[in-house]
Write a protein that holds these residues in place. Structure first.
Motif, PDB file in Angstrom:
ATOM      1  N   ARG A 260       0.830  -1.212   0.000  1.00 57.34           N
ATOM      2  CA  ARG A 260       0.000   0.000   0.000  1.00 57.34           C
ATOM      3  C   ARG A 260       0.863   1.260   0.000  1.00 57.34           C
ATOM      4  O   ARG A 260       0.590   2.222  -0.715  1.00 57.34           O
ATOM      5  CB  ARG A 260      -0.929   0.002   1.217  1.00 57.34           C
ATOM      6  CG  ARG A 260      -1.960  -1.117   1.255  1.00 57.34           C
ATOM      7  CD  ARG A 260      -2.981  -0.821   2.335  1.00 57.34           C
ATOM      8  NE  ARG A 260      -3.783  -1.973   2.686  1.00 57.34           N
ATOM      9  CZ  ARG A 260      -3.529  -2.797   3.704  1.00 57.34           C
ATOM     10  NH1 ARG A 260      -2.472  -2.572   4.488  1.00 57.34           N
ATOM     11  NH2 ARG A 260      -4.304  -3.820   3.970  1.00 57.34           N
ATOM     12  N   ASP A 261       1.888   1.267   0.832  1.00 58.50           N
ATOM     13  CA  ASP A 261       2.753   2.449   0.933  1.00 58.50           C
ATOM     14  C   ASP A 261       3.462   2.719  -0.390  1.00 58.50           C
ATOM     15  O   ASP A 261       3.575   3.876  -0.818  1.00 58.50           O
ATOM     16  CB  ASP A 261       3.780   2.255   2.049  1.00 58.50           C
ATOM     17  CG  ASP A 261       3.155   2.264   3.448  1.00 58.50           C
ATOM     18  OD1 ASP A 261       1.984   2.691   3.565  1.00 58.50           O
ATOM     19  OD2 ASP A 261       3.834   1.837   4.396  1.00 58.50           O
ATOM     20  N   TRP A 262       3.949   1.650  -1.046  1.00 65.25           N
ATOM     21  CA  TRP A 262       4.642   1.847  -2.320  1.00 65.25           C
ATOM     22  C   TRP A 262       3.687   2.380  -3.377  1.00 65.25           C
ATOM     23  O   TRP A 262       4.029   3.294  -4.139  1.00 65.25           O
ATOM     24  CB  TRP A 262       5.278   0.534  -2.785  1.00 65.25           C
ATOM     25  CG  TRP A 262       6.096   0.718  -4.028  1.00 65.25           C
ATOM     26  CD1 TRP A 262       7.408   1.106  -4.097  1.00 65.25           C
ATOM     27  CD2 TRP A 262       5.649   0.592  -5.380  1.00 65.25           C
ATOM     28  NE1 TRP A 262       7.804   1.220  -5.411  1.00 65.25           N
ATOM     29  CE2 TRP A 262       6.741   0.895  -6.227  1.00 65.25           C
ATOM     30  CE3 TRP A 262       4.438   0.230  -5.961  1.00 65.25           C
ATOM     31  CZ2 TRP A 262       6.657   0.865  -7.612  1.00 65.25           C
ATOM     32  CZ3 TRP A 262       4.339   0.192  -7.355  1.00 65.25           C
ATOM     33  CH2 TRP A 262       5.428   0.507  -8.160  1.00 65.25           C
ATOM     34  N   LEU A 263       2.477   1.827  -3.428  1.00 66.04           N
ATOM     35  CA  LEU A 263       1.491   2.307  -4.402  1.00 66.04           C
ATOM     36  C   LEU A 263       1.130   3.764  -4.148  1.00 66.04           C
ATOM     37  O   LEU A 263       0.995   4.560  -5.081  1.00 66.04           O
ATOM     38  CB  LEU A 263       0.231   1.438  -4.356  1.00 66.04           C
ATOM     39  CG  LEU A 263       0.295   0.083  -5.062  1.00 66.04           C
ATOM     40  CD1 LEU A 263      -1.015  -0.664  -4.837  1.00 66.04           C
ATOM     41  CD2 LEU A 263       0.551   0.240  -6.555  1.00 66.04           C
ATOM     42  N   ALA A 264       0.935   4.098  -2.869  1.00 67.80           N
ATOM     43  CA  ALA A 264       0.564   5.473  -2.533  1.00 67.80           C
ATOM     44  C   ALA A 264       1.619   6.467  -2.995  1.00 67.80           C
ATOM     45  O   ALA A 264       1.303   7.605  -3.361  1.00 67.80           O
ATOM     46  CB  ALA A 264       0.336   5.599  -1.026  1.00 67.80           C
ATOM     47  N   ALA A 265       2.872   6.034  -2.990  1.00 65.40           N
ATOM     48  CA  ALA A 265       3.965   6.930  -3.389  1.00 65.40           C
ATOM     49  C   ALA A 265       4.242   6.917  -4.887  1.00 65.40           C
ATOM     50  O   ALA A 265       4.912   7.827  -5.397  1.00 65.40           O
ATOM     51  CB  ALA A 265       5.239   6.538  -2.632  1.00 65.40           C
ATOM     52  N   ASN A 266       3.715   5.902  -5.601  1.00 64.85           N
ATOM     53  CA  ASN A 266       4.100   5.740  -7.007  1.00 64.85           C
ATOM     54  C   ASN A 266       2.926   5.626  -7.963  1.00 64.85           C
ATOM     55  O   ASN A 266       3.126   5.321  -9.143  1.00 64.85           O
ATOM     56  CB  ASN A 266       4.981   4.482  -7.145  1.00 64.85           C
ATOM     57  CG  ASN A 266       6.305   4.613  -6.457  1.00 64.85           C
ATOM     58  OD1 ASN A 266       7.259   5.162  -6.988  1.00 64.85           O
ATOM     59  ND2 ASN A 266       6.377   4.100  -5.222  1.00 64.85           N
ATOM     60  N   PRO A 277       7.624  -3.702  -7.826  1.00 68.68           N
ATOM     61  CA  PRO A 277       9.042  -4.071  -7.948  1.00 68.68           C
ATOM     62  C   PRO A 277       9.321  -5.367  -7.179  1.00 68.68           C
ATOM     63  O   PRO A 277       8.657  -5.673  -6.174  1.00 68.68           O
ATOM     64  CB  PRO A 277       9.777  -2.882  -7.300  1.00 68.68           C
ATOM     65  CG  PRO A 277       8.784  -1.776  -7.260  1.00 68.68           C
ATOM     66  CD  PRO A 277       7.447  -2.404  -7.146  1.00 68.68           C
ATOM     67  N   SER A 278      10.314  -6.105  -7.615  1.00 68.65           N
ATOM     68  CA  SER A 278      10.648  -7.377  -6.972  1.00 68.65           C
ATOM     69  C   SER A 278      11.006  -7.190  -5.503  1.00 68.65           C
ATOM     70  O   SER A 278      10.711  -8.052  -4.665  1.00 68.65           O
ATOM     71  CB  SER A 278      11.804  -8.048  -7.719  1.00 68.65           C
ATOM     72  OG  SER A 278      12.947  -7.204  -7.759  1.00 68.65           O
ATOM     73  N   GLU A 279      11.635  -6.057  -5.164  1.00 66.33           N
ATOM     74  CA  GLU A 279      11.994  -5.797  -3.772  1.00 66.33           C
ATOM     75  C   GLU A 279      10.737  -5.696  -2.896  1.00 66.33           C
ATOM     76  O   GLU A 279      10.707  -6.231  -1.773  1.00 66.33           O
ATOM     77  CB  GLU A 279      12.787  -4.495  -3.664  1.00 66.33           C
ATOM     78  CG  GLU A 279      13.132  -4.130  -2.225  1.00 66.33           C
ATOM     79  CD  GLU A 279      13.525  -2.662  -2.057  1.00 66.33           C
ATOM     80  OE1 GLU A 279      13.829  -2.290  -0.916  1.00 66.33           O
ATOM     81  OE2 GLU A 279      13.495  -1.919  -3.049  1.00 66.33           O
ATOM     82  N   ILE A 280       9.698  -5.029  -3.389  1.00 68.57           N
ATOM     83  CA  ILE A 280       8.454  -4.886  -2.630  1.00 68.57           C
ATOM     84  C   ILE A 280       7.774  -6.245  -2.476  1.00 68.57           C
ATOM     85  O   ILE A 280       7.248  -6.585  -1.399  1.00 68.57           O
ATOM     86  CB  ILE A 280       7.516  -3.877  -3.320  1.00 68.57           C
ATOM     87  CG1 ILE A 280       8.156  -2.494  -3.360  1.00 68.57           C
ATOM     88  CG2 ILE A 280       6.164  -3.830  -2.624  1.00 68.57           C
ATOM     89  CD1 ILE A 280       8.461  -1.909  -1.997  1.00 68.57           C
ATOM     90  N   VAL A 281       7.773  -7.033  -3.533  1.00 71.49           N
ATOM     91  CA  VAL A 281       7.187  -8.376  -3.478  1.00 71.49           C
ATOM     92  C   VAL A 281       7.894  -9.224  -2.425  1.00 71.49           C
ATOM     93  O   VAL A 281       7.245  -9.868  -1.584  1.00 71.49           O
ATOM     94  CB  VAL A 281       7.267  -9.050  -4.863  1.00 71.49           C
ATOM     95  CG1 VAL A 281       6.872 -10.526  -4.766  1.00 71.49           C
ATOM     96  CG2 VAL A 281       6.372  -8.325  -5.853  1.00 71.49           C
TER      97      VAL A 281
END
Length: 297
Positions: A260-266, A277-281
């Motif tokens: 959620r945080d990554w999506l909110a920022a991107n 991204p693979s890192e988030i996964v």
């Protein structure tokens, strides 16, 4: 909602429905209306902001199924699981054996039973606006993430498919299911939460809040705990040591908040969401795994 992938073809079972993260099957020759059992398959899909995201989280379905079954073994209330080898029920196919369960058919209550042992998320947002959560008045001065002296029961109405659930008062739940059933749902939810919170605390984990779903067995009339229970997707868990130390990271939860945080920022929430991204996964998978290890080891 993003289009879902084609369901698996499973020997002995017929696909009847797919949600964001689960696929339902009935035994061959049955329909969803007449089958006494369902095969519930937890996928590896991850959803956020009403979209199913790409790629999947490897192993997520198996991790959540294992944790849910672990909790079912420790909850003193009838649950929806049908034992393996039950007469007339096809076996769980090998290719989904680690992430599927056979569930008895229930008459599900239209109430999502939410219990909060801490105030955060949508509950905290409502509190800051009204001083209450689902009609329960709370003392002034509660900060985001504060633990409550006693857990509170804050039900929600399970909205029709495609709509958002709605927080309701206890009195509204009485109108929906009747006084006796509403009291049974509240009392069972609080009892399960209290016992689970104590067990989690022994393992250095805070159970902040969770949601339960219940149904009635049409054959016996008994109240039955259904769906998943006390998983990373249905509950908010915090690391007890990090929480006690304070600071901005004390409310980091063992779930898909990283996504959620990554999506909110991107992403501006318009159109198709970006590929994770693979890192988030990997970080998300590690959080699911860490909670399972912390609780069950």
């Amino acid at each position: 909602m993003t289009q879902l992938p084609a369901p698996l073809e499973l020997a002995g079972w017929t696909h009847v429905y797919s949600g964001k993260v689960r696929d339902l099957y009935v035994p061959e020759g049955r329909t969803r209306d007449d089958s006494p059992v369902l095969l519930v398959v937890a996928s590896n899909r991850v959803s956020a902001f009403d979209h199913v995201l790409d790629p999947e989280i490897p192993g997520k379905g198996a991790l959540l199924t294992e944790l849910s079954n672990w909790w079912f073994d420790r909850i003193e209330l009838p649950n929806h699981l049908v034992p393996a080898g039950t007469d007339g029920v096809p076996p769980v196919p090998a290719e989904v054996a680690d992430r599927a369960v056979v569930s008895r058919r229930l008459e599900m209550h239209p109430v999502e039973c939410v219990v909060r042992g801490a105030l955060t998320g949508s509950g905290y947002a409502e509190y800051t606006r009204t001083g209450a959560v689902c009609g329960i008045e709370l003392p002034a001065g509660i900060a985001d993430g504060d633990l409550l002296p006693e857990p509170i029961y804050t039900p929600a109405y399970k909205a029709p498919l495609g709509e958002h659930d709605e927080n309701i008062t206890y009195e509204r739940s009485v109108e929906l299911v009747g006084a006796e059933a509403a009291a049974a749902l509240r009392d069972a939810s609080l009892a399960i939460f209290t016992a689970a919170r104590e067990l989690a605390a022994e393992r250095g984990v805070i159970l902040a809040d969770t949601k339960f779903e219940f149904g009635i067995d049409p054959a016996t009339g008994e109240l039955v705990l259904a769906d998943e229970v006390l998983t990373s997707d249905s509950s908010r868990y915090w690391d007890g040591g990090i929480y006690a130390a304070g600071g901005p990271g004390r409310l980091a939860s063992f779930d898909k908040q990283i996504v959620r945080d990554w999506l909110a920022a991107n992403w501006d929430k318009q159109g198709v969401p970006p590929v994770l991204p693979s890192e988030i996964v990997e970080r998300t998978r590690e959080r699911y795994q860490e909670l399972l290890d912390r609780l069950t080891s």
